[in-house]
Design an enzyme around this catalytic site. Structure first.
Site, PDB file in Angstrom:
ATOM      1  N   GLU A 195     -14.395 -42.113 -12.895  1.00 18.38           N
ATOM      2  CA  GLU A 195     -13.965 -40.837 -13.479  1.00 18.38           C
ATOM      3  C   GLU A 195     -14.765 -39.617 -12.985  1.00 18.38           C
ATOM      4  O   GLU A 195     -15.081 -38.728 -13.768  1.00 18.38           O
ATOM      5  CB  GLU A 195     -14.019 -40.915 -15.005  1.00 18.38           C
ATOM      6  CG  GLU A 195     -13.207 -42.060 -15.573  1.00 18.38           C
ATOM      7  CD  GLU A 195     -13.336 -42.207 -17.087  1.00 18.38           C
ATOM      8  OE1 GLU A 195     -13.849 -41.274 -17.735  1.00 18.38           O
ATOM      9  OE2 GLU A 195     -12.917 -43.252 -17.613  1.00 18.38           O
ATOM     10  N   HIS A 236     -26.572 -44.637 -25.109  1.00 15.39           N
ATOM     11  CA  HIS A 236     -26.991 -43.369 -25.707  1.00 15.39           C
ATOM     12  C   HIS A 236     -28.502 -43.217 -25.704  1.00 15.39           C
ATOM     13  O   HIS A 236     -29.028 -42.244 -26.237  1.00 15.39           O
ATOM     14  CB  HIS A 236     -26.449 -43.254 -27.129  1.00 15.39           C
ATOM     15  CG  HIS A 236     -24.955 -43.154 -27.181  1.00 15.39           C
ATOM     16  ND1 HIS A 236     -24.146 -44.268 -27.150  1.00 15.39           N
ATOM     17  CD2 HIS A 236     -24.117 -42.089 -27.243  1.00 15.39           C
ATOM     18  CE1 HIS A 236     -22.878 -43.888 -27.195  1.00 15.39           C
ATOM     19  NE2 HIS A 236     -22.833 -42.580 -27.254  1.00 15.39           N
ATOM     20  N   HIS A 280     -11.025 -49.211 -26.450  1.00 16.88           N
ATOM     21  CA  HIS A 280     -12.468 -49.113 -26.702  1.00 16.88           C
ATOM     22  C   HIS A 280     -12.704 -48.297 -27.957  1.00 16.88           C
ATOM     23  O   HIS A 280     -12.081 -47.255 -28.172  1.00 16.88           O
ATOM     24  CB  HIS A 280     -13.174 -48.450 -25.514  1.00 16.88           C
ATOM     25  CG  HIS A 280     -14.606 -48.098 -25.821  1.00 16.88           C
ATOM     26  ND1 HIS A 280     -15.558 -49.056 -26.047  1.00 16.88           N
ATOM     27  CD2 HIS A 280     -15.232 -46.907 -25.974  1.00 16.88           C
ATOM     28  CE1 HIS A 280     -16.711 -48.470 -26.309  1.00 16.88           C
ATOM     29  NE2 HIS A 280     -16.540 -47.171 -26.279  1.00 16.88           N
ATOM     30  N   LYS A 312     -29.735 -27.341 -26.118  1.00 15.69           N
ATOM     31  CA  LYS A 312     -29.603 -28.474 -25.193  1.00 15.69           C
ATOM     32  C   LYS A 312     -30.592 -28.332 -24.038  1.00 15.69           C
ATOM     33  O   LYS A 312     -31.306 -29.286 -23.688  1.00 15.69           O
ATOM     34  CB  LYS A 312     -28.177 -28.533 -24.657  1.00 15.69           C
ATOM     35  CG  LYS A 312     -27.950 -29.538 -23.541  1.00 15.69           C
ATOM     36  CD  LYS A 312     -26.545 -29.423 -22.978  1.00 15.69           C
ATOM     37  CE  LYS A 312     -26.339 -30.332 -21.775  1.00 15.69           C
ATOM     38  NZ  LYS A 312     -26.362 -31.764 -22.145  1.00 15.69           N
ATOM     39  N   ILE A 348     -17.115 -49.400 -19.418  1.00 13.21           N
ATOM     40  CA  ILE A 348     -16.136 -48.761 -20.282  1.00 13.21           C
ATOM     41  C   ILE A 348     -15.304 -47.711 -19.544  1.00 13.21           C
ATOM     42  O   ILE A 348     -14.168 -47.431 -19.928  1.00 13.21           O
ATOM     43  CB  ILE A 348     -16.835 -48.139 -21.507  1.00 13.21           C
ATOM     44  CG1 ILE A 348     -17.579 -49.232 -22.273  1.00 13.21           C
ATOM     45  CG2 ILE A 348     -15.845 -47.442 -22.413  1.00 13.21           C
ATOM     46  CD1 ILE A 348     -16.703 -50.400 -22.699  1.00 13.21           C
ATOM     47  N   GLY A 349     -15.819 -47.158 -18.448  1.00 11.86           N
ATOM     48  CA  GLY A 349     -14.980 -46.225 -17.702  1.00 11.86           C
ATOM     49  C   GLY A 349     -15.736 -45.281 -16.810  1.00 11.86           C
ATOM     50  O   GLY A 349     -15.625 -45.331 -15.590  1.00 11.86           O
ATOM     51  N   ARG A 369     -25.653 -22.990 -25.078  1.00 15.04           N
ATOM     52  CA  ARG A 369     -26.296 -24.304 -25.183  1.00 15.04           C
ATOM     53  C   ARG A 369     -27.810 -24.214 -24.928  1.00 15.04           C
ATOM     54  O   ARG A 369     -28.417 -25.074 -24.287  1.00 15.04           O
ATOM     55  CB  ARG A 369     -25.645 -25.308 -24.249  1.00 15.04           C
ATOM     56  CG  ARG A 369     -24.222 -25.662 -24.626  1.00 15.04           C
ATOM     57  CD  ARG A 369     -23.616 -26.647 -23.653  1.00 15.04           C
ATOM     58  NE  ARG A 369     -23.401 -26.025 -22.366  1.00 15.04           N
ATOM     59  CZ  ARG A 369     -23.183 -26.695 -21.242  1.00 15.04           C
ATOM     60  NH1 ARG A 369     -23.157 -28.003 -21.248  1.00 15.04           N
ATOM     61  NH2 ARG A 369     -22.975 -26.049 -20.103  1.00 15.04           N
TER      62      ARG A 369
END
Length: 785
Positions: free
Chosen positions: A504, A714, A661, A24, A451-452, A21
């Site tokens: 999470e 995002h 979702h 990234k 959303i979580g 990566r």
């Protein structure tokens, strides 16, 4: 133009993120200011150089254009838009005096800045890759900016390579674009084709001057029937575009690739133009059975590039069959080449870089490097005859046979359970009964939730890494996760959210977490693929029949619920998304595999209910992603995909509120299927598109709860309260208040806590303001009466 020979073997593209990566890390260091422009360019140049050397070592030629120059620092569609000057007016300030946009400016367009929202993002055909949607209007001023493309050609030549530049083709670029703000009704970007084609001609001329022998133009729009432009119009546009581009003498040879589906009528259209090579996806389709004499005559003079190696999945496959498919094209053309069906962007780098995989399973797999080697093998077979590669074909056949008979690939207990399913297993109580049973949740108008996931901090990632190394005990890890869960619960209470999540912290990925706990899956250590920008995922490998040995989420959810009186959602990933974001077995229908995953999730839902969890969210962000590109294939897909969700949730009691979702999906395209999911509440991306989804809801109706996202997670932007209030008001103008939920677009895993807290504070404040407006509007008529 002098005729040039196309290489016998090639690929349509290669992973650009780096084996570790590297891209990234370079991009994110650049964004943070840790490295400057020169260092960023040095790091990306080093990555490109390593890719070329690796591909040459695997069997692609240094000087025959078989190595594609497909690198991008963020997104290939954005690159194409910038190459033709398609910069939205709100970002015009990013142009220099000559009209160019530098790397920093391109990242601003991708990510947004201040009040200027980034380009919308959506899925690249039926993959999990996200591209940035160009904005093109009647007045968009196209101009050729070939400097980046030319620089990559020169860079390769300096290192002793003659590579093949890759560019999204003009038809696909326009077909994927959306009308710019202010465009007149009925305008489509494809209406600008005649203005765009000369700009592409200028790009091609510049590449020819730079020494490029071949240029690859990717036209996947030609195999899709799911775009706003009609297939007939796309084919007509392709004929116009490539007649014009092929007529120029000052151009490289043109290779037009049509990946991601059967080429169909596009083959005849492209054959009738002066393009020199045509790429056909023979994994997803076949050459049309009947070709007219004119098409046959035209194809005889072109190179047919047989996409027989699957660029979309990781199985080693039937190499002998692939050879036969490629060899069969000789009946249509004397010049046949072997290639991957799509870019290898969608698969990890190298099976040999996976020390944790079961050795037997590893022999069934082919990642990018293995697929390049397969292409080289088949190309040698086409040149020297089948006998020259017989041993490689036999070895692939032996691996295929071994896979078919291996333990766990077929389990009688799993197959017996799916065989015994009946209609009652796929349905719940009626909506009215569920609303009555769920009334005691006592939620306000416009309930707020997320959303979580919450941000994955460095401490969380460090704890997970230490657990994997054995330097942190399971008990210590669980204590760390519980501490984070409590922190997230207290934060949500302070913010004033109505329905909470546990955040999470224990999940490395929303699919991999479940793959590690279900039978029939394997996970990788270095199997990263690009999802969008600098975001990478490690898709799991679904190799056998799926079963759940024990509960997977109950302990975390019940602990979170014990900390608060507000409802906490149990969080599951749905069966379609688990399939879409995994590399799925290709030896049985997807619907069969989806039902196996759904049954495992059904058991989890039941256990969550028994533990007292009243709201369960089963995420299906990939529902639209897997929708076949051909209309005739869509009904069967929607039947099994919707059915698998209903199987997973069908046992839920009326009092259990089921959420789902969807992210970055064209809601209107699949609104009937979303309605048929029969979830009590559906949340969906809407912020980047400025709440366009509500128009689909208004046009089609939607009688379940719906939460169009108001906060684009995002982007690092923190939306202001006024901006969020305007989006909520827009939604509330169409969606009844008793069905409208307020939430971000997606999970918050990739965001930092400072921006997350600020954004959610604004979200809650904006919601309360709109609630007050709605309450006032309801009270005033009563006072008048």
């Amino acid at each position: 133009m002098t005729a040039r020979t196309f290489p016998t073997g090639t690929i349509l593209g290669y992973p650009r993120i780096g084996r570790r990566r590297e891209l990234k890390r370079a991009v994110e260091a650049y964004w943070s200011g840790a490295i400057d422009d020169a260092e960023f360019e040095a790091r990306t140049a080093e990555l490109r150089a390593a890719t070329r050397e690796r591909l040459a070592a695997l069997g692609l030629g240094r000087d025959d254009s078989s190595i594609p120059e497909s690198f991008s620092t963020y997104d290939q569609v954005l690159d194409a838009a910038l190459a033709v000057g398609a910069v939205p007016e709100r970002f015009a300030r990013l142009r220099d005096a000559d009209g160019r946009v530098d790397p920093a400016g391109s990242f601003t367009i991708a990510r947004g800045e201040g009040e200027d929202a980034p380009l919308e993002m959506t899925k690249w055909f039926d993959s999990n890759y996200h591209y940035l949607v160009p904005e093109i209007g009647p007045d968009t001023a196209f101009a050729a900016f070939p400097e980046r493309l030319v620089a990559l050609v020169a860079e390769a030549q300096a290192a002793g390579f003659r590579t093949r530049p890759v560019l999204v083709g003009p038809v696909t670029l326009l077909a994927l674009a959306k009308p710019a703000d202010g465009s007149p009704a009925g305008f489509r970007p494809l209406d600008r084709l005649a203005d765009l084609v000369p700009v592409y001609a200028a790009l091609l001329a510049a590449l020819a001057d730079a020494g490029a022998d071949w240029v690859q133009l990717d036209e996947p729009a030609l195999v899709s029937e799911s775009l706003p432009d009609a297939p007939e119009r796309l084919l007509e546009a392709a004929g116009e575009a490539y007649d014009a581009l092929g007529a120029h003498d000052d151009r490289p040879a043109l290779f037009v690739a049509a990946p991601y589906g059967p080429i169909g009528d596009a083959l005849a259209v492209l054959a009738a133009t002066p393009v020199d090579a045509i790429g056909i996806d023979l994994v997803r389709g076949a050459v049309p059975a009947l070709l007219d004499p004119a098409t046959e005559e035209a194809l005889a003079a072109k190179t047919l590039v047989a996409g027989v190696i699957d660029g979309h999945n990781v199985w080693r496959g039937d190499l002998a069959a692939a050879f036969e498919h490629a060899d069969a094209l000789r009946s249509l053309s004397g010049s046949v080449a072997v290639a991957t069906s799509t870019s290898l962007l969608h698969v990890p780098h190298d099976v040999a870089d996976e020390p944790d995989l079961d050795p037997r399973l590893a022999t069934w797999l082919a990642f990018a490097d293995q697929k390049v080697a397969q292409v080289a093998t088949l190309a040698r077979g086409l040149t020297s005859g089948r006998e020259a590669v017989a041993s490689e074909l036999d070895a692939a056949a032996a691996a295929l046979a071994d896979r078919a008979g291996a333990p766990g690939v077929r389990r009688l207990d799993v197959r017996r359970r799916t065989a015994e399913l009946g209609d009652a297993d796929f349905s719940r109580a009626g909506t009215a009964d569920r609303l009555r049973a769920q009334a005691d949740l006592d939620l306000p108008a416009l309930p707020t939730t997320t959303i979580g996931s919450f941000p994955q901090t460095a401490d969380l990632r460090r704890a997970r890494a230490l657990l994997g190394k054995g330097e942190l005990s399971a008990a210590e890890y669980e204590a760390a996760m519980r501490e984070e869960i409590e922190r997230v619960i207290r934060l949500q209470e302070r913010l004033g959210l109505d329905v909470l999540v546990h955040g999470e912290p224990e999940r490395n990925d929303m699919v991999q977490y479940f793959a590690e706990l279900l039978d029939g899956f394997a996970v990788t250590r270095n199997g990263w693929v690009q999802s969008y920008g600098s975001r990478c995922t490690r898709p799991s490998i679904l190799w056998g029949d799926v079963a759940r040995p024990e509960p997977m989420t109950v302990g975390w959810s019940t602990y979170a619920q014990s900390l608060t009186d507000r409802p906490v959602k149990g969080m599951l990933t749905g069966p379609v998304t688990i399939l879409a974001w995994s590399f799925v077995r290709d030896d049985q229908p997807l619907g069969d595999t989806a039902r196996q995953v759904a049954l495992a999730l059904r058991d989890e839902v039941a256990d969550l209910e028994e533990a007292g969890i009243r709201i369960v969210q089963v995420d299906e962000p990939a529902l639209r992603e897997l929708l076949p590109l051909r209309l005739s294939d869509q009904p069967a897909y929607l039947e099994w995909s919707v059915g698998s969700f209903r199987l997973a949730t069908g046992s839920a009691r009326p009092a259990t509120q089921v959420h789902t979702h969807l992210c970055y999906s064209e809601f209107g395209v699949v609104i009937d299927a979303i309605r048929d999911l029969d979830a009590d509440v559906t949340s969906i991306e809407a912020a980047r598109s400025r709440m366009e989804v509500v128009d689909d809801i208004a046009a089609n109706g939607f009688d379940h709860g719906v939460g169009p996202g108001v906060y684009d997670i995002h982007s690092p932007r923190v939306p202001g309260e006024a901006e969020l209030r305007a989006l909520i008001e827009r939604a509330a103008s169409v969606i009844p208040a008793d069905r409208l939920w307020i939430n971000p677009d997606c999970g918050l895993k990739t965001r930092g806590y400072d921006e997350t807290v600020a954004s959610l504070e604004h979200l809650v404040a904006a919601t309360r303001s709109v609630r007050a407006q709605l309450a006032a509007a309801a009270v005033v008529p009563a006072l008048v009466d």
